[in-house]
Design a protein around this motif. Structure first.
Motif, short mmCIF file in Angstrom:
data_model
loop_
_atom_site.label_atom_id
_atom_site.label_comp_id
_atom_site.label_asym_id
_atom_site.label_seq_id
_atom_site.Cartn_x
_atom_site.Cartn_y
_atom_site.Cartn_z
N PRO A 183 -10.36 3.30 -2.21
CA PRO A 183 -10.55 2.09 -3.02
C PRO A 183 -9.26 1.40 -3.45
O PRO A 183 -9.20 0.16 -3.50
N ASP A 184 -8.21 2.16 -3.77
CA ASP A 184 -6.96 1.52 -4.22
C ASP A 184 -6.33 0.70 -3.11
O ASP A 184 -5.91 -0.44 -3.32
N ALA A 185 -6.24 1.27 -1.92
CA ALA A 185 -5.65 0.54 -0.80
C ALA A 185 -6.52 -0.64 -0.41
O ALA A 185 -6.00 -1.72 -0.07
N ARG A 186 -7.81 -0.49 -0.46
CA ARG A 186 -8.72 -1.59 -0.12
C ARG A 186 -8.51 -2.77 -1.07
O ARG A 186 -8.51 -3.94 -0.65
N THR A 187 -8.32 -2.48 -2.34
CA THR A 187 -8.06 -3.54 -3.32
C THR A 187 -6.76 -4.27 -3.00
O THR A 187 -6.68 -5.51 -3.09
N ILE A 188 -5.74 -3.52 -2.61
CA ILE A 188 -4.45 -4.14 -2.26
C ILE A 188 -4.60 -5.02 -1.03
O ILE A 188 -4.11 -6.16 -1.00
N VAL B 201 0.83 -1.20 0.00
CA VAL B 201 0.00 0.00 0.00
C VAL B 201 0.87 1.26 0.00
O VAL B 201 0.66 2.19 -0.79
N ASN C 144 2.38 2.38 -3.20
CA ASN C 144 1.47 2.97 -4.18
C ASN C 144 0.97 4.35 -3.76
O ASN C 144 0.17 4.95 -4.46
N TYR C 145 1.46 4.83 -2.63
CA TYR C 145 1.06 6.15 -2.13
C TYR C 145 1.99 7.22 -2.67
O TYR C 145 3.20 7.04 -2.74
N PHE D 44 -5.98 7.91 1.76
CA PHE D 44 -5.55 6.90 0.80
C PHE D 44 -5.76 5.50 1.37
O PHE D 44 -6.23 4.59 0.68
#
Length: 250
Positions: A234-239, A42, A45-46, A230
Motif C-alpha cells: 500500500p505505501d508504494a502504491r500510494t507513492i 519509493v 521510503n524502503y 514493499f
C-alpha cells in the motif's frame, strides 16, 4: 565477582544485538527510465538499500539476457517481460503487472493545448523542428507512440521529422531543454518536469495498453522478496499514484 559482571555485560550486549532489526539484503533493480522519479521516491521510503539502474526496457531485457546482476526487473512493456519469461530468466510466480500510464504530446510550458486525433496537423506544429521519441522499434514509449501516430494517420507526415533517442526520459529532456518543440512521452514524464506541459493525451484506443510488469530475476528470489513485497504494498502504491501512475489491481 568481576567475571560475573563481565559475563552479564557480554550477555546484555549479545541480547541487544539479537533485538536489533535485521536490515533487508541490498537489492539491485533494473527499471524502465520512465519510472525514475516515482521509483526513486519509493526506494527512499524502503527500509533497506536499493541500487537502481534505469534505461529503456529493451536494453534492460538484453542486459538480463546477458547475465547482468539484477535482482528485480521492472519494465514498461509486457512484451519484453514475456521474452524474459520465455527464456526462463524471471521467476514467473513473482510477476505482477503493477502500473499503467497514458501517452501524451509534450511541449513547452504555456503552449496551447490540442485535441489529438486524425485532424491534428502535427507537421505544421513542428514546422522545421523535430519530434522527440524513444526508439520506435525497440523502446516501449517509442513503440506505443508510433502505433498511436500510425493509427491516427499522422505518422506518414512526421516520420522524417522524428528525433529518436535511447529512452523516453531522453526524449523528455530534448523538449525540456528547448532542443525540439514537441515530444511523445508518458503522462507521468510530463508531470515530472516543470519545464514541460502535456498538450494533449493520445486516445487509449490508438495504441496497446501501457502496462508496467515487475518480477524477480530467476535465482534471485531471496534477494528480491522483501523489496517486491514493499513495491506491491500500500505505501508504494500510494507513492506511484501521487506521481500520476495508474495503480493496477486497486
Amino acid at each position: 565477582m568481576m567475571w560475573v559482571s563481565r559475563y552479564l555485560l557480554g550477555a546484555a550486549i549479545f541480547l541487544a544485538l539479537l533485538a536489533r532489526p535485521v536490515m533487508a539484503e541490498p537489492v539491485t533493480v533494473f527499471a524502465a527510465a520512465s519510472l525514475k522519479t516515482a521509483l526513486d521516491d519509493v526506494a527512499g521510503n524502503y527500509d533497506g538499500k536499493v541500487i537502481l539502474s534505469y534505461a529503456g526496457s529493451s536494453m534492460l531485457a538484453r542486459q538480463v539476457q546477458q547475465g547482468a546482476p539484477a535482482d528485480v526487473v521492472f519494465l514498461a512493456n509486457t512484451d519484453w517481460m514475456d521474452v524474459l519469461e520465455s527464456d526462463g530468466l524471471i521467476a514467473t510466480d513473482t510477476r505482477v503487472d503493477l502500473l499503467g500510464n497514458r501517452l501524451v504530446l509534450a511541449g513547452p510550458v504555456g503552449a496551447a493545448p490540442v485535441e489529438i486525433g486524425p485532424q491534428l496537423d502535427l507537421a505544421a506544429m513542428l514546422g522545421d523542428g523535430r519530434l522527440a521519441m524513444a526508439l520506435v522499434e525497440a523502446v516501449p514509449a517509442g513503440i506505443y507512440g508510433k502505433a498511436a501516430l500510425d493509427s491516427l494517420g499522422l505518422w506518414g507526415a512526421v516520420e522524417h521529422s522524428v528525433a529518436q533517442v535511447d529512452n523516453v526520459r531522453a526524449a523528455l529532456a530534448l523538449v525540456s531543454l528547448g532542443q525540439v518543440p514537441l515530444g511523445v512521452v508518458y503522462a507521468t514524464d510530463a508531470l515530472a518536469d516543470s519545464h514541460v506541459d502535456a498538450l494533449g493525451v493520445f486516445p487509449d484506443s490508438s495504441h496497446p495498453p501501457i502496462r508496467y510488469p515487475v518480477a524477480a530475476v530467476a535465482g534471485r528470489e531471496q534477494a528480491a522478496t522483501a523489496f517486491l513485497d514493499f513495491l506491491t504494498g500500500p505505501d508504494a502504491r500510494t507513492i506511484f499514484a501521487s506521481h500520476g501512475f495508474a495503480v493496477l489491481g486497486d
